[in-house]
Scaffold this active site. Structure first.
Site, PDB file in Angstrom:
ATOM      1  N   LYS A 105      -7.232   1.839  -9.672  1.00  0.00           N
ATOM      2  CA  LYS A 105      -7.541   1.352  -8.319  1.00  0.00           C
ATOM      3  C   LYS A 105      -8.378   2.379  -7.562  1.00  0.00           C
ATOM      4  CE  LYS A 105      -3.607  -1.736  -8.319  1.00  0.00           C
ATOM      5  NZ  LYS A 105      -2.200  -2.020  -8.026  1.00  0.00           N
ATOM      6  N   GLN A 107       2.479   0.497  -4.701  1.00  0.00           N
ATOM      7  CA  GLN A 107       2.574   0.081  -6.101  1.00  0.00           C
ATOM      8  C   GLN A 107       4.024  -0.251  -6.463  1.00  0.00           C
ATOM      9  OE1 GLN A 107      -0.140  -0.384  -8.001  1.00  0.00           O
ATOM     10  NE2 GLN A 107       1.049  -1.036  -9.756  1.00  0.00           N
ATOM     11  N   ASP A 148      -2.436  -6.889  -0.836  1.00  0.00           N
ATOM     12  CA  ASP A 148      -1.765  -7.530  -1.975  1.00  0.00           C
ATOM     13  C   ASP A 148      -1.420  -8.990  -1.664  1.00  0.00           C
ATOM     14  OD1 ASP A 148      -1.310  -5.922  -4.284  1.00  0.00           O
ATOM     15  OD2 ASP A 148       0.209  -4.744  -3.232  1.00  0.00           O
TER      16      ASP A 148
END
Ligand code: GUN
Length: 283
Positions: free
Chosen positions: A52, A96, A119
């Site tokens: 990422k 995460q 997200d």
């Protein structure tokens, strides 16, 4: 012989578009910023977070990593999220998952400002997706839809079967296929006669988390098979939820692992972060 859907190629195209749009923003002194929080030392999470960060740098974003010890308390994590919610340089916040035992994922997700929730896991964004009025789509299901579009695979009127009902993939995947006018069935561990259901699928999405779970006898001739899995086989080699070697002989198109859905997730994260930046800067 099936078409092998090249996620790396489609991902590169999406990221290139994001890079060009970012270059335009930079001229206006606006720089998209993504903060990634990683707690503990899960090796798979470390690889994902590194990828990422690399993607952020390649498209011209500010990228900040917060690597916290597994002993971090819930309050410390919530304080960091709160600080990032108020940080003008940061447009997107990603924590995460999974978090180490003892930390409450749901509380962390709900603490992220819905405007910075790239997200699309926050209840507000999930609800917006449900009613079809959203700013962000969850990265993995959105990446699957992007791939289908890129290969001119239409969903409208097709029988779509999703295996798995997680909040991250299965449930939102079903919703996005529905938005595309597919006829959608969600199957899971309690589904009876799974093979009979999957064998009806024109588009089959596997998001179970079990190596090579989908075998050729579960797949209709000519189906499109999307493999969201990321597992290790008996020899420690990366593999998906689909028995690729056998299924590819039967279907019309299939995503490989690695090189299929995985790279798309990151590309869609870049797209969401750019969008968050534009919304927050009214540009
Ligand atoms: N863990 C596995 N996939 C994801 C994802 O898409 N987002 C976050 N935050 N964590 C993950």
């Amino acid at each position: 012989m099936a078409t092998i859907i090249d996620g790396k190629k489609v991902s590169a195209e999406v990221k290139e578009k994001v890079r060009l749009k970012t270059a335009e923003l930079l001229k206006k002194r606006v720089k998209p910023g993504l903060a990634v929080i990683i707690v503990g030392d899960d090796p798979a999470s470390r690889v994902y977070v590194n990828n990422k960060k690399k993607a952020c740098e390649a498209v011209g974003f500010l990228s900040r990593e917060y690597a916290l010890a597994a002993t971090t308390t819930q309050q410390e994590l919530l304080d960091l999220v709160s600080q990032l919610n108020n940080d003008k340089e940061i447009n997107g916040i990603l924590c995460q998952l999974p978090l180490p035992n003892g930390l409450d994922e749901k509380a962390v997700i709900e603490a992220i400002s819905p405007l910075k929730d790239v997200d699309a896991f926050h209840a507000v964004n999930v609800g917006k997706i449900m009613i079809g009025d959203y700013d962000f789509l969850p990265c993995t299901p959105a990446g699957v839809i992007e791939m289908l579009h890129s290969y001119n695979i239409t969903v409208e009127g097709k029988n779509c079967v999703v295996i798995g009902r997680s909040n991250i993939v299965g449930k939102p995947m079903a919703m996005l296929l529905l938005h595309e006018n597919g006829t959608v069935t969600v199957t899971h561990s309690r589904t009876k006669n799974l093979k009979e259901v999957t064998a009806q699928a024109d588009i089959l999405v596997a998001a179970i988390g079990k190596a090579k779970f989908v075998t050729a006898d579960m797949v209709k001739d000519g189906a499109v098979v999307i493999d969201v899995g990321m597992n290790r086989d008996e020899n420690g080699k990366l593999c998906g939820d689909v028995d690729f070697e056998n299924v590819k002989e039967k279907c019309s198109a299939i995503t490989p692992v690695p090189g299929g859905v995985g790279p798309m997730t990151i590309a869609m994260l870049m797209k969401n972060t750019l969008k968050a930046c534009k919304i927050q800067n009214n540009c």
